[in-house]
Design a protein around this motif. Sequence first.
Motif, mmCIF file in Angstrom:
data_model
loop_
_atom_site.group_PDB
_atom_site.id
_atom_site.type_symbol
_atom_site.label_atom_id
_atom_site.label_comp_id
_atom_site.label_asym_id
_atom_site.label_seq_id
_atom_site.Cartn_x
_atom_site.Cartn_y
_atom_site.Cartn_z
ATOM 1 N N PHE A 63 0.835 -1.207 0.000
ATOM 2 C CA PHE A 63 0.000 0.000 0.000
ATOM 3 C C PHE A 63 0.870 1.258 0.000
ATOM 4 O O PHE A 63 0.635 2.197 -0.773
ATOM 5 C CB PHE A 63 -0.915 -0.032 1.223
ATOM 6 C CG PHE A 63 -2.012 1.004 1.221
ATOM 7 C CD1 PHE A 63 -2.847 1.163 0.128
ATOM 8 C CD2 PHE A 63 -2.222 1.800 2.337
ATOM 9 C CE1 PHE A 63 -3.862 2.106 0.132
ATOM 10 C CE2 PHE A 63 -3.239 2.747 2.358
ATOM 11 C CZ PHE A 63 -4.057 2.901 1.245
ATOM 12 N N ILE A 64 1.890 1.266 0.845
ATOM 13 C CA ILE A 64 2.812 2.408 0.896
ATOM 14 C C ILE A 64 3.586 2.522 -0.413
ATOM 15 O O ILE A 64 3.835 3.634 -0.915
ATOM 16 C CB ILE A 64 3.762 2.272 2.098
ATOM 17 C CG1 ILE A 64 2.973 2.389 3.407
ATOM 18 C CG2 ILE A 64 4.871 3.325 2.047
ATOM 19 C CD1 ILE A 64 3.797 2.094 4.646
ATOM 20 N N SER A 65 3.957 1.379 -0.995
ATOM 21 C CA SER A 65 4.709 1.390 -2.251
ATOM 22 C C SER A 65 3.917 2.044 -3.374
ATOM 23 O O SER A 65 4.479 2.750 -4.219
ATOM 24 C CB SER A 65 5.092 -0.044 -2.641
ATOM 25 O OG SER A 65 5.932 -0.629 -1.668
ATOM 26 N N LEU A 66 2.614 1.839 -3.391
ATOM 27 C CA LEU A 66 1.785 2.476 -4.413
ATOM 28 C C LEU A 66 1.807 3.992 -4.268
ATOM 29 O O LEU A 66 1.808 4.722 -5.271
ATOM 30 C CB LEU A 66 0.341 1.960 -4.326
ATOM 31 C CG LEU A 66 0.099 0.497 -4.688
ATOM 32 C CD1 LEU A 66 -1.394 0.199 -4.663
ATOM 33 C CD2 LEU A 66 0.678 0.163 -6.065
ATOM 34 N N ALA A 67 1.815 4.473 -3.037
ATOM 35 C CA ALA A 67 1.871 5.914 -2.804
ATOM 36 C C ALA A 67 3.226 6.488 -3.214
ATOM 37 O O ALA A 67 3.312 7.626 -3.677
ATOM 38 C CB ALA A 67 1.585 6.224 -1.343
ATOM 39 N N VAL A 68 4.276 5.700 -3.030
ATOM 40 C CA VAL A 68 5.605 6.135 -3.483
ATOM 41 C C VAL A 68 5.636 6.203 -5.009
ATOM 42 O O VAL A 68 6.185 7.147 -5.596
ATOM 43 C CB VAL A 68 6.696 5.176 -2.959
ATOM 44 C CG1 VAL A 68 8.054 5.513 -3.565
ATOM 45 C CG2 VAL A 68 6.761 5.232 -1.440
ATOM 46 N N TYR A 69 5.009 5.218 -5.641
ATOM 47 C CA TYR A 69 4.962 5.175 -7.109
ATOM 48 C C TYR A 69 4.125 6.310 -7.675
ATOM 49 O O TYR A 69 4.472 6.889 -8.708
ATOM 50 C CB TYR A 69 4.399 3.820 -7.551
ATOM 51 C CG TYR A 69 4.125 3.717 -9.030
ATOM 52 C CD1 TYR A 69 5.167 3.531 -9.938
ATOM 53 C CD2 TYR A 69 2.821 3.803 -9.519
ATOM 54 C CE1 TYR A 69 4.911 3.435 -11.301
ATOM 55 C CE2 TYR A 69 2.555 3.710 -10.879
ATOM 56 C CZ TYR A 69 3.593 3.527 -11.766
ATOM 57 O OH TYR A 69 3.340 3.438 -13.115
ATOM 58 N N LYS A 70 3.017 6.638 -7.005
ATOM 59 C CA LYS A 70 2.122 7.690 -7.489
ATOM 60 C C LYS A 70 1.969 8.741 -6.383
ATOM 61 O O LYS A 70 1.055 8.664 -5.555
ATOM 62 C CB LYS A 70 0.761 7.115 -7.874
ATOM 63 C CG LYS A 70 -0.059 8.028 -8.785
ATOM 64 C CD LYS A 70 -1.300 7.317 -9.288
ATOM 65 C CE LYS A 70 -2.111 8.171 -10.251
ATOM 66 N NZ LYS A 70 -1.418 8.406 -11.530
ATOM 67 N N PRO A 71 2.838 9.744 -6.367
ATOM 68 C CA PRO A 71 2.864 10.710 -5.259
ATOM 69 C C PRO A 71 1.554 11.468 -5.046
ATOM 70 O O PRO A 71 1.283 11.906 -3.920
ATOM 71 C CB PRO A 71 3.987 11.668 -5.667
ATOM 72 C CG PRO A 71 4.861 10.871 -6.576
ATOM 73 C CD PRO A 71 3.931 9.970 -7.319
ATOM 74 N N THR A 72 0.732 11.610 -6.090
ATOM 75 C CA THR A 72 -0.520 12.363 -5.921
ATOM 76 C C THR A 72 -1.457 11.686 -4.930
ATOM 77 O O THR A 72 -2.359 12.331 -4.379
ATOM 78 C CB THR A 72 -1.246 12.533 -7.263
ATOM 79 O OG1 THR A 72 -1.440 11.239 -7.863
ATOM 80 C CG2 THR A 72 -0.440 13.419 -8.209
ATOM 81 N N LEU A 73 -1.256 10.385 -4.674
ATOM 82 C CA LEU A 73 -2.124 9.657 -3.750
ATOM 83 C C LEU A 73 -1.556 9.586 -2.334
ATOM 84 O O LEU A 73 -2.151 8.944 -1.461
ATOM 85 C CB LEU A 73 -2.385 8.234 -4.262
ATOM 86 C CG LEU A 73 -3.067 8.100 -5.622
ATOM 87 C CD1 LEU A 73 -3.458 6.648 -5.866
ATOM 88 C CD2 LEU A 73 -4.288 9.002 -5.733
ATOM 89 N N ARG A 74 -0.425 10.232 -2.104
ATOM 90 C CA ARG A 74 0.184 10.165 -0.774
ATOM 91 C C ARG A 74 -0.707 10.744 0.325
ATOM 92 O O ARG A 74 -0.815 10.138 1.399
ATOM 93 C CB ARG A 74 1.544 10.876 -0.787
ATOM 94 C CG ARG A 74 2.625 10.067 -1.493
ATOM 95 C CD ARG A 74 3.952 10.797 -1.524
ATOM 96 N NE ARG A 74 4.906 10.093 -2.374
ATOM 97 C CZ ARG A 74 6.086 10.583 -2.710
ATOM 98 N NH1 ARG A 74 6.470 11.771 -2.253
ATOM 99 N NH2 ARG A 74 6.900 9.879 -3.480
#
Length: 308
Positions: free
Chosen positions: A112-123
């Motif tokens: 889940f955290i990795s996805l936010a790293v990949y797509k910063p707009t969802l952080r």
Amino acid sequence: MSSNLIKAAFDALTHEFIIFLGFSWRDWSTTIIPGSIFSIGAMRTLPPSSAILHSYLFLILWLTLFVYWFNLSNQIAGVEEDLINKPDRPIPSQKITIFEAKLRWALALTAFISLAVYKPTLRPETICWIFTVALLCATPLGKHWFVKNCVAMTAGTWALLGASWKAIAPLTPRAELSILTVSLWVGLAIHIQDLRDMKGDAAIGRRTLPLVVGSSGSRWIITFFLIPVSLLVLWKGGILSIAPVSLVAVHAFLGYRVMHDTGSYYDHKTFMIFTYIFCLVLAFTALEGLDWNAIIASVLAYASSVFA
């Protein structure tokens, strides 16, 4: 040898999918399905392209981890409650052990955290959800009706809907207002879910609205205060005007069911109806501009002719 490896891999994936369903299937109508519905509104702001499909598949992955990690967190912390209210879940039914659930919890959080790293707009939405789940599952504040529903569910809905739009397209002012409106609406009306779980909630020391003021008192509060106020929120946010007759009607029906105290199974069905209304509200919002009253009238007329 290779065929055995393929079969073993397939069996392992099938087992994991069954475990995932066991943890999460009850919550698809409040996470994966409404998130997908709301994303249609974002898709309508873009020209048709293959990038939309790619973005949507990414969103599905984010939503899957969103609900799976929450369910793992909630059910690891709430085994005693599930033994009473939902004994079919993977941990109380002994399909997996607590250790195995914690291992999946760590892997799901990492992904889940990795996805936010990949797509910063969802952080922002990802961080919001992590802190919300921690508040609910790791602190005593999460056991109080105001924090559990009014605070956490509002924040969680904001994260869910914000990510569902931003994974597809940049936010618009109208989308931001809709996200805030629906999030507040959920935080007000979500108390309906606690009517069905009073026995389990009492066993683990939760102070939900039905346990604080009683079943009868909470039904009056939900029906004649919280549901009308939630409708007012939809009106102020410009959503009620999209399909006023339909939205008022489904809220009136919801209040009618809440007032009928005929057992936990009936209350569970009432909560499921609330989740369907949640999806309906998001459909109205995502497809704003269509004549929904005419569409619904046409569907009802067709259904009447078929079943006449």
